[in-house]
Structure formats: C-alpha cells, structure tokens
Write an enzyme that holds these catalytic residues in place. Structure first.
Site, PDB file in Angstrom:
ATOM      1  N   SER A 220      10.835   1.340  -1.924  1.00 54.85           N
ATOM      2  CA  SER A 220      10.750   1.013  -0.496  1.00 54.85           C
ATOM      3  C   SER A 220       9.346   1.308   0.032  1.00 54.85           C
ATOM      4  O   SER A 220       8.785   0.559   0.824  1.00 54.85           O
ATOM      5  CB  SER A 220      11.793   1.799   0.292  1.00 54.85           C
ATOM      6  OG  SER A 220      11.460   3.158   0.287  1.00 54.85           O
ATOM      7  N   ARG A 224       7.372  -1.868   1.374  1.00 57.34           N
ATOM      8  CA  ARG A 224       7.183  -1.930   2.827  1.00 57.34           C
ATOM      9  C   ARG A 224       5.730  -2.266   3.158  1.00 57.34           C
ATOM     10  O   ARG A 224       5.444  -3.184   3.922  1.00 57.34           O
ATOM     11  CB  ARG A 224       7.560  -0.601   3.468  1.00 57.34           C
ATOM     12  CG  ARG A 224       7.348  -0.606   4.985  1.00 57.34           C
ATOM     13  CD  ARG A 224       7.662   0.733   5.616  1.00 57.34           C
ATOM     14  NE  ARG A 224       9.042   1.138   5.368  1.00 57.34           N
ATOM     15  CZ  ARG A 224       9.392   2.095   4.544  1.00 57.34           C
ATOM     16  NH1 ARG A 224       8.469   2.761   3.874  1.00 57.34           N
ATOM     17  NH2 ARG A 224      10.653   2.416   4.379  1.00 57.34           N
ATOM     18  N   ASN A 228       4.555  -5.990   4.643  1.00 56.14           N
ATOM     19  CA  ASN A 228       3.904  -6.093   5.949  1.00 56.14           C
ATOM     20  C   ASN A 228       2.545  -6.760   5.846  1.00 56.14           C
ATOM     21  O   ASN A 228       2.206  -7.650   6.621  1.00 56.14           O
ATOM     22  CB  ASN A 228       3.751  -4.714   6.575  1.00 56.14           C
ATOM     23  CG  ASN A 228       4.976  -4.311   7.356  1.00 56.14           C
ATOM     24  OD1 ASN A 228       5.199  -4.818   8.443  1.00 56.14           O
ATOM     25  ND2 ASN A 228       5.778  -3.444   6.777  1.00 56.14           N
TER      26      ASN A 228
END
Lengths: 290, 156
Positions: A220, A224, A228
């Site tokens: 994660s 992440r 992004n």
C-alpha cells in the site's frame, strides 16, 4: 513521437515509456525491452532519483557543516524548519529511542518531495531536450529517445522505498520482540483462546490474517505514492495533448495545466508526508512490545 | 512498468542516503538547534533575573529618595530654628547696645546739666554778690558773708 507528427495515443505512450537498458540474448540493449523481464533498468529513474537524493544530501550536508547557532542564514533557517517539522512528527508518533528513525523520516520526506516536484516541470521540456541532444550528439533518430523525469511515477522507485521500509520493519520487529515474540504476534492474534486445541486450530487463521496485514504495508505504501504521482503525470500529459487541439484547446489546456499544477502543488508534499508518517507509524508499531 | 533491476538500484540509493543523512546531516543540525534552544532559554532566564534586579534597585532607589527627603526636611527645620535663634540673639544684642548707648548719652546729659548748673550757680552767686554790693553800696566783709552765700547757692 514515434513519427514526426504523432497521434495522441502515440504521444501518450511515448511519454509513459522509460528510458531502458536491458539484458537480451544479444547482450545489453537500449529501449528494446518489451519482454526483458527482471533484467532491465529504467535508466531515467535511476539517474533522476540518484541526482535528486544526492542533491538533498549535498545541500543539507553543506548546512550541517556550517550551521551557526546565532544568526542562521536563509537556507539554514529553511533546513531547520524542515528538521523541526520532521522531528515533531517523529516525536509525536514514535516513543522510543532510535537514532535511525528521524533521519530516515527526513530522507524519505525530502527525497520524495524532490522526486515529486519533477512533476511540475513542463512534461515536454526535458524529453524534448533529451531528444535534441540524442539526435545532435549521438545521431539517433528523432522521436526514439525516451525519458520519464518523475522517478516516483516508476513503480520500481516507490517499491524500492517501501521495501526498504519493510525490511527495517522486519528487522526492528525481530530485534525488539525477538523471533519468538514476532512469530507469536503473527500467529496468536487477533483470535486467541485459553483452550490449547482451539488455539492450535486458530494459528493458521491468525497467520493468514496477520501476513496479509504485514504484506499490505509495503504494497500500500509503494502503490499509494506511485498511483498518485502516475495519475498526476498522466493528467499532465493528457492536458498537454489538449493544448495541440487548435487555439481554443491551447488556451483551455494552458488554464487546465495551471489549475492541475496548483492542485498538484498540494499533492506533492502531501504524498511525501503520508509516506513519511506511515513509515514512522509502521516502525513505531515494530517497536511496540505487547 | 514491471518490477525490474531499477528497484535494486533505488533500494541501494535509499540505504545510502539514509545512512549519509544519519551520519553527517542529522546530528550536527539537531545539535545546533538544541544549542540555540538552550541559549534562548538561558537568555530568557537572564532577562527575567535582570528584570527582578531592576525592580529591587528601583525599590532601593525609592527608599533612598524617601530617606533623603526626611533628612533634608530635618536639616531645613534645624536651619530654621538656628535662624530664629540668631535673629533673637541679634535682637538682644542690638537692644543691649542701644541701652548702653542710651545710658551713656543720659550720663553725659546729666553731667552737662550738672556742669551747667554749677556754672550757673557760681555765676548767680557772683551776680548776687555784685547785685548786693551795688544795692547796698557798702563794703561788706566778704568772709562774714560767705557762709550766707553758700547757703543761698545751695538753695538754688
């Protein structure tokens, strides 16, 4: 820019391609790496991530070398501001004594901010310059130079960081709790029973759940940041495509580019901050002995 | 966009940068910040101390001013008293001097009066004798009448 006038799809594909070198049957080759597997290197990611990290180290090291107690200069004040911000974040979350955590958090934060900030350089500027250099200096065909300038849009870079954090997490978990304590944490929670037999049956269930939780941390963390920044970069590229669509597209694209850049100005430090905070939280969990 | 050797590079860079930061960047800057914090704390304590000192000094000064005021009042009082004394004694002296001068003048006047009376008396006696001689036109034995004249002169 596979051809002189690339279509939008070609343009986008071109911009999402790394500058690669890989090992094939004919030895190491450039940019022919569709099925090279593990033995390929994203040269642009390596170069830019190294340069930015080295920039951080050098700039902060110079301040450290000539740090003045009284009358600090602008640059020193700025560096100290960053230090105090990171130090406060670490002290609020991490309640142990470990001289590694704060420098680790600082490095992660500043390095990721710098790598993310590459996103604000106009998408075509550096690839265009690289293409020109390649054509003029090395006689390459125009449009066959690939360059992705934002290292954090490369999943390898973000996973490199998150796996580094993951290994530290494993290391400190075992160091603080011992192998037995760490294994116990993985197998005896969240379901436990005073009945020995029931407990033995529960161990695989616990292990499965805890392992998923443990592995989710680096994945994660890396995804992440990657997601992004990749999405942000992609949007910049799409807006850049829009600017080629006539005068209206140019003006609208320019405005959209600006708005997205302003919004991205928020995303850049935020993602760096999230990565840093989660690193601190994970490592502080690794130091907690139940 | 697949995991490849780049990841290994990134991890090596990551470890290197963190190590560098931990070794050469974090400790000196943190030490500087802490030193400054201590200095500021010391400075604040010192300023507080000196503020207290100032207050004490002001109190002391006020005390001294009050003392000086009472002292000066005392001095003024005693000076006034002394002034009155001097004025009184000067008055007394002046009065005594005036009395002395007056007495001297009186004595002189008395003396002058006596002398004048004496002169007048002797002149009157001579006049009286001469007058009597003229009136009586006779030779009177002066010695026989001298006691009579003396009596007359004493009555004057």
């Amino acid at each position: 820019m596979a051809s002189e006038n690339p279509t939008s799809v070609e343009y986008i594909k071109h911009h999402l391609q790394n500058w690669k070198v890989c090992k094939t049957d004919e030895g190491w080759v450039w940019n022919q790496c569709q099925d090279a597997g593990f033995w390929s290197i994203n040269v642009d990611s390596v170069i830019f991530s190294f340069l930015l990290g080295a920039m951080f180290c050098f700039a902060f090291w110079r301040v450290a070398k000539s740090a003045k107690v009284e009358n600090p200069g602008c640059w020193q004040s700025f560096v100290e501001m960053t230090f105090e911000f990171v130090d406060k974040s670490v002290k609020d979350t991490f309640h142990g004594k470990n001289p590694l955590i704060a420098p680790l958090a600082l490095t992660i934060f500043v390095w990721i901010v710098l790598m993310n900030f590459m996103d604000l350089i106009p998408v075509d500027l550096l690839p265009w310059a690289a293409d020109k250099i390649n054509v003029l200096a090395f006689g390459a065909e125009p449009g066959h130079t690939y360059l992705k300038v934002v290292p954090t849009t490369d999943v390898n870079v973000t996973f490199g960081l998150s796996l580094g954090v993951f290994f530290l997490l494993l290391f400190y978990s075992i160091k603080v709790k011992g192998v037995g304590g760490f294994v116990g944490e993985l197998t005896l929670h969240p379901f436990s029973s005073s009945n020995k037999l029931v407990q033995i049956i529960l161990i695989p269930v616990n292990l499965l759940m805890e392992l998923v939780g443990l592995l989710a941390k680096p994945i994660s963390l890396g995804l992440r940041l990657f997601g992004n920044l990749y999405a942000g970069e992609l949007l910049f590229i799409l807006i850049a495509v829009l600017t080629s669509a006539g005068i209206g597209g140019f003006i609208g694209g320019g405005i959209a580019y600006m708005i997205w850049a302003i919004f991205h100005l928020l995303v850049i430090p935020l993602q760096a901050f999230i990565f840093m905070m989660l690193t601190i939280v994970y490592l502080s969990m690794a130091h907690e002995d139940h | 966009m697949s995991i490849d050797l780049t990841l290994a590079f990134t991890m090596i860079f990551f470890i290197g940068f963190v190590w560098f930061c931990m070794k050469f960047v974090w400790p000196p800057i943190m030490a500087t910040i802490e030193e400054r914090q201590n200095k500021i704390a010391e400075g604040l304590a010192a300023s507080e101390r000196s503020a207290k000192d100032l207050e004490e000094a002001q109190e002391k000064a006020a005390d001294m001013v009050r003392d000086a005021k009472t002292q000066s009042a005392e001095i003024v009082d005693s000076a006034k008293k002394r002034h009155a004394e001097i004025v009184d004694s000067a008055k007394d002296d002046a009065r005594a001097e005036a009395d002395k001068i007056k007495n001297g003048a009186m004595a002189e006047i008395d003396q002058e009066v006596n002398r004048a009376r004496e002169q007048l008396r002797s002149k009157v006696a001579t006049l009286a004798v001469a007058g009597a001689e003229k009136v009586i036109e006779r030779n009177i034995d002066e010695s026989a009448n001298n006691d009579l004249f003396d009596k007359l002169v004493k009555e004057l």
